[in-house]
Write a protein that holds these residues in place. Structure first.
Motif, PDB file in Angstrom:
ATOM      1  N   TRP A  36       0.848  -1.186   0.000  1.00 58.77           N
ATOM      2  CA  TRP A  36       0.000   0.000   0.000  1.00 58.77           C
ATOM      3  C   TRP A  36       0.887   1.240   0.000  1.00 58.77           C
ATOM      4  CZ3 TRP A  36      -5.207  -0.222  -0.542  1.00 58.77           C
ATOM      5  CH2 TRP A  36      -5.818  -1.457  -0.303  1.00 58.77           C
ATOM      6  N   TYR A  37       0.536   2.178  -0.850  1.00 55.19           N
ATOM      7  CA  TYR A  37       1.174   3.492  -0.900  1.00 55.19           C
ATOM      8  C   TYR A  37       0.097   4.528  -0.616  1.00 55.19           C
ATOM      9  CZ  TYR A  37       5.347   1.565  -3.170  1.00 55.19           C
ATOM     10  OH  TYR A  37       6.490   0.875  -3.453  1.00 55.19           O
ATOM     11  N   ARG A  38       0.522   5.734  -0.301  1.00 56.05           N
ATOM     12  CA  ARG A  38      -0.448   6.806  -0.138  1.00 56.05           C
ATOM     13  C   ARG A  38       0.104   8.103  -0.705  1.00 56.05           C
ATOM     14  NH1 ARG A  38      -0.390   7.737   6.475  1.00 56.05           N
ATOM     15  NH2 ARG A  38       1.481   9.063   6.567  1.00 56.05           N
ATOM     16  N   GLN A  39      -0.820   8.973  -1.071  1.00 56.02           N
ATOM     17  CA  GLN A  39      -0.441  10.279  -1.610  1.00 56.02           C
ATOM     18  C   GLN A  39      -1.397  11.329  -1.080  1.00 56.02           C
ATOM     19  OE1 GLN A  39      -0.145  10.495  -5.893  1.00 56.02           O
ATOM     20  NE2 GLN A  39       1.218  12.253  -5.774  1.00 56.02           N
ATOM     21  N   ALA A  40      -0.847  12.260  -0.321  1.00 51.29           N
ATOM     22  CA  ALA A  40      -1.624  13.383   0.191  1.00 51.29           C
ATOM     23  C   ALA A  40      -1.527  14.548  -0.795  1.00 51.29           C
ATOM     24  CB  ALA A  40      -1.098  13.799   1.564  1.00 51.29           C
ATOM     25  N   PRO A  41      -2.466  15.473  -0.764  1.00 49.65           N
ATOM     26  CA  PRO A  41      -2.431  16.621  -1.694  1.00 49.65           C
ATOM     27  C   PRO A  41      -1.120  17.377  -1.594  1.00 49.65           C
ATOM     28  CG  PRO A  41      -4.539  16.517  -0.599  1.00 49.65           C
ATOM     29  CD  PRO A  41      -3.678  15.485   0.071  1.00 49.65           C
ATOM     30  N   GLY A  42      -0.489  17.612  -2.738  1.00 51.12           N
ATOM     31  CA  GLY A  42       0.752  18.369  -2.774  1.00 51.12           C
ATOM     32  C   GLY A  42       1.989  17.597  -2.350  1.00 51.12           C
ATOM     33  N   LYS A  43       1.828  16.303  -2.084  1.00 49.49           N
ATOM     34  CA  LYS A  43       2.967  15.496  -1.649  1.00 49.49           C
ATOM     35  C   LYS A  43       3.211  14.339  -2.606  1.00 49.49           C
ATOM     36  CE  LYS A  43       2.665  16.490   3.289  1.00 49.49           C
ATOM     37  NZ  LYS A  43       2.661  15.891   4.659  1.00 49.49           N
ATOM     38  N   GLN A  44       4.399  13.760  -2.515  1.00 50.95           N
ATOM     39  CA  GLN A  44       4.731  12.620  -3.353  1.00 50.95           C
ATOM     40  C   GLN A  44       4.099  11.350  -2.792  1.00 50.95           C
ATOM     41  OE1 GLN A  44       9.048  12.500  -3.664  1.00 50.95           O
ATOM     42  NE2 GLN A  44       8.975  13.659  -5.556  1.00 50.95           N
ATOM     43  N   ARG A  45       3.884  10.402  -3.673  1.00 49.77           N
ATOM     44  CA  ARG A  45       3.389   9.107  -3.242  1.00 49.77           C
ATOM     45  C   ARG A  45       4.473   8.421  -2.407  1.00 49.77           C
ATOM     46  NH1 ARG A  45       0.265   5.428  -7.586  1.00 49.77           N
ATOM     47  NH2 ARG A  45      -0.705   7.498  -7.825  1.00 49.77           N
ATOM     48  N   GLU A  46       4.051   7.808  -1.292  1.00 47.71           N
ATOM     49  CA  GLU A  46       5.019   7.182  -0.392  1.00 47.71           C
ATOM     50  C   GLU A  46       4.553   5.791   0.021  1.00 47.71           C
ATOM     51  OE1 GLU A  46       5.324   9.754   3.011  1.00 47.71           O
ATOM     52  OE2 GLU A  46       3.204   9.569   3.532  1.00 47.71           O
ATOM     53  N   LEU A  47       5.514   4.937   0.293  1.00 42.75           N
ATOM     54  CA  LEU A  47       5.204   3.579   0.727  1.00 42.75           C
ATOM     55  C   LEU A  47       4.656   3.616   2.152  1.00 42.75           C
ATOM     56  CD1 LEU A  47       5.399   0.458   0.367  1.00 42.75           C
ATOM     57  CD2 LEU A  47       7.676   0.646   1.401  1.00 42.75           C
ATOM     58  N   VAL A  48       3.581   2.871   2.372  1.00 46.69           N
ATOM     59  CA  VAL A  48       3.020   2.714   3.706  1.00 46.69           C
ATOM     60  C   VAL A  48       3.451   1.376   4.290  1.00 46.69           C
ATOM     61  CG1 VAL A  48       0.895   2.532   5.044  1.00 46.69           C
ATOM     62  CG2 VAL A  48       1.040   4.160   3.146  1.00 46.69           C
ATOM     63  N   ALA A  49       3.224   0.308   3.543  1.00 47.82           N
ATOM     64  CA  ALA A  49       3.580  -1.026   4.010  1.00 47.82           C
ATOM     65  C   ALA A  49       3.614  -1.977   2.828  1.00 47.82           C
ATOM     66  CB  ALA A  49       2.580  -1.526   5.059  1.00 47.82           C
ATOM     67  N   SER A  50       4.412  -3.023   2.960  1.00 44.96           N
ATOM     68  CA  SER A  50       4.461  -4.052   1.929  1.00 44.96           C
ATOM     69  C   SER A  50       4.605  -5.410   2.593  1.00 44.96           C
ATOM     70  CB  SER A  50       5.617  -3.800   0.960  1.00 44.96           C
ATOM     71  OG  SER A  50       6.857  -3.924   1.626  1.00 44.96           O
ATOM     72  N   ILE A  51       4.262  -6.452   1.813  1.00 44.79           N
ATOM     73  CA  ILE A  51       4.342  -7.810   2.322  1.00 44.79           C
ATOM     74  C   ILE A  51       4.744  -8.726   1.179  1.00 44.79           C
ATOM     75  CG2 ILE A  51       1.842  -8.131   1.993  1.00 44.79           C
ATOM     76  CD1 ILE A  51       1.927  -9.990   4.479  1.00 44.79           C
ATOM     77  N   SER A  52       5.697  -9.598   1.445  1.00 46.05           N
ATOM     78  CA  SER A  52       6.154 -10.533   0.432  1.00 46.05           C
ATOM     79  C   SER A  52       5.206 -11.726   0.349  1.00 46.05           C
ATOM     80  CB  SER A  52       7.558 -11.027   0.775  1.00 46.05           C
ATOM     81  OG  SER A  52       7.511 -11.880   1.913  1.00 46.05           O
ATOM     82  N   ARG A  53       5.402 -12.539  -0.656  1.00 42.42           N
ATOM     83  CA  ARG A  53       4.566 -13.717  -0.803  1.00 42.42           C
ATOM     84  C   ARG A  53       4.706 -14.646   0.410  1.00 42.42           C
ATOM     85  NH1 ARG A  53       1.570 -15.584  -4.766  1.00 42.42           N
ATOM     86  NH2 ARG A  53       1.033 -17.796  -4.814  1.00 42.42           N
ATOM     87  N   GLY A  54       5.886 -14.660   0.986  1.00 45.03           N
ATOM     88  CA  GLY A  54       6.123 -15.498   2.156  1.00 45.03           C
ATOM     89  C   GLY A  54       5.682 -14.875   3.468  1.00 45.03           C
ATOM     90  N   GLY A  55       5.230 -13.610   3.426  1.00 49.00           N
ATOM     91  CA  GLY A  55       4.691 -12.996   4.637  1.00 49.00           C
ATOM     92  C   GLY A  55       5.629 -12.016   5.334  1.00 49.00           C
ATOM     93  N   THR A  56       6.773 -11.755   4.759  1.00 50.76           N
ATOM     94  CA  THR A  56       7.672 -10.767   5.363  1.00 50.76           C
ATOM     95  C   THR A  56       7.109  -9.368   5.135  1.00 50.76           C
ATOM     96  OG1 THR A  56       9.602 -12.172   4.972  1.00 50.76           O
ATOM     97  CG2 THR A  56      10.005  -9.832   5.372  1.00 50.76           C
ATOM     98  N   THR A  57       7.015  -8.614   6.221  1.00 47.98           N
ATOM     99  CA  THR A  57       6.397  -7.295   6.145  1.00 47.98           C
ATOM    100  C   THR A  57       7.423  -6.174   6.296  1.00 47.98           C
ATOM    101  OG1 THR A  57       5.926  -7.342   8.516  1.00 47.98           O
ATOM    102  CG2 THR A  57       4.194  -8.120   7.030  1.00 47.98           C
ATOM    103  N   ASN A  58       7.040  -5.033   5.762  1.00 48.42           N
ATOM    104  CA  ASN A  58       7.880  -3.839   5.843  1.00 48.42           C
ATOM    105  C   ASN A  58       6.944  -2.648   6.040  1.00 48.42           C
ATOM    106  OD1 ASN A  58      10.195  -2.117   5.534  1.00 48.42           O
ATOM    107  ND2 ASN A  58       9.443  -1.628   3.501  1.00 48.42           N
ATOM    108  N   TYR A  59       7.246  -1.800   7.024  1.00 46.01           N
ATOM    109  CA  TYR A  59       6.378  -0.661   7.334  1.00 46.01           C
ATOM    110  C   TYR A  59       7.162   0.647   7.296  1.00 46.01           C
ATOM    111  CZ  TYR A  59       3.029  -4.075   9.148  1.00 46.01           C
ATOM    112  OH  TYR A  59       2.142  -5.119   9.285  1.00 46.01           O
ATOM    113  N   ALA A  60       6.485   1.689   6.859  1.00 48.58           N
ATOM    114  CA  ALA A  60       7.048   3.024   7.001  1.00 48.58           C
ATOM    115  C   ALA A  60       7.075   3.377   8.480  1.00 48.58           C
ATOM    116  CB  ALA A  60       6.202   4.036   6.236  1.00 48.58           C
ATOM    117  N   ILE A  61       8.059   4.171   8.871  1.00 45.85           N
ATOM    118  CA  ILE A  61       8.226   4.489  10.288  1.00 45.85           C
ATOM    119  C   ILE A  61       6.992   5.186  10.857  1.00 45.85           C
ATOM    120  CG2 ILE A  61       9.349   6.710   9.826  1.00 45.85           C
ATOM    121  CD1 ILE A  61      10.312   4.232  12.610  1.00 45.85           C
ATOM    122  N   PHE A  62       6.281   5.946  10.031  1.00 48.55           N
ATOM    123  CA  PHE A  62       5.173   6.737  10.542  1.00 48.55           C
ATOM    124  C   PHE A  62       3.901   5.909  10.783  1.00 48.55           C
ATOM    125  CE2 PHE A  62       3.412   6.659   6.348  1.00 48.55           C
ATOM    126  CZ  PHE A  62       4.463   6.899   5.469  1.00 48.55           C
TER     127      PHE A  62
END
Length: 121
Positions: A36-62
């Protein structure tokens, strides 16, 4: 062709929760990463979180500690459970996948159409 259908966005008060869903369909080979990515008005699209096929997750610090990403491979679906929402989480949230297109590991990215999440203070 692959289609991504997102759902679950909406308006919520600060401190509330929402759950986003994204279902992939069409000519899917084997989805590797989903995210999942997100984009707020006037800002660049940024990564929120991702998950691999095997279930490994990665989160943005915020979002660490507040959001949880999960997936069901058999349904080619990814979810984002968002808790303790803040007004600064207001954005359009986009689903993103990387579909493996051949036996050599080449991938093709796809984006959903986006779903609006608005958090009021």
């Amino acid at each position: 062709q692959v289609q991504l259908v997102e759902s679950g966005g909406g308006l919520v008060q600060a401190g509330g929760s929402l759950r986003l869903s994204c279902a992939a369909s069409g000519s899917i080979y084997a989805i590797n990463d989903m995210g999942w990515y997100r984009q707020a008005p006037g800002k660049q699209r940024e990564l929120v979180a991702s998950i691999s096929r095997g279930g490994t997750t990665n989160y943005a610090i915020f979002v660490k500690g507040r959001f949880t990403i999960s997936r069901v491979n058999a349904k080619d679906t990814v979810y984002l459970q968002m808790n303790s929402l803040k007004p600064e989480d207001t954005a359009v949230y986009y689903c993103h996948i990387r579909d493996r297109i051949d036996l050599w590991g080449n991938e093709k990215p796809y984006w959903g159409q986006g779903t609006q999440v608005t958090v009021s203070s």
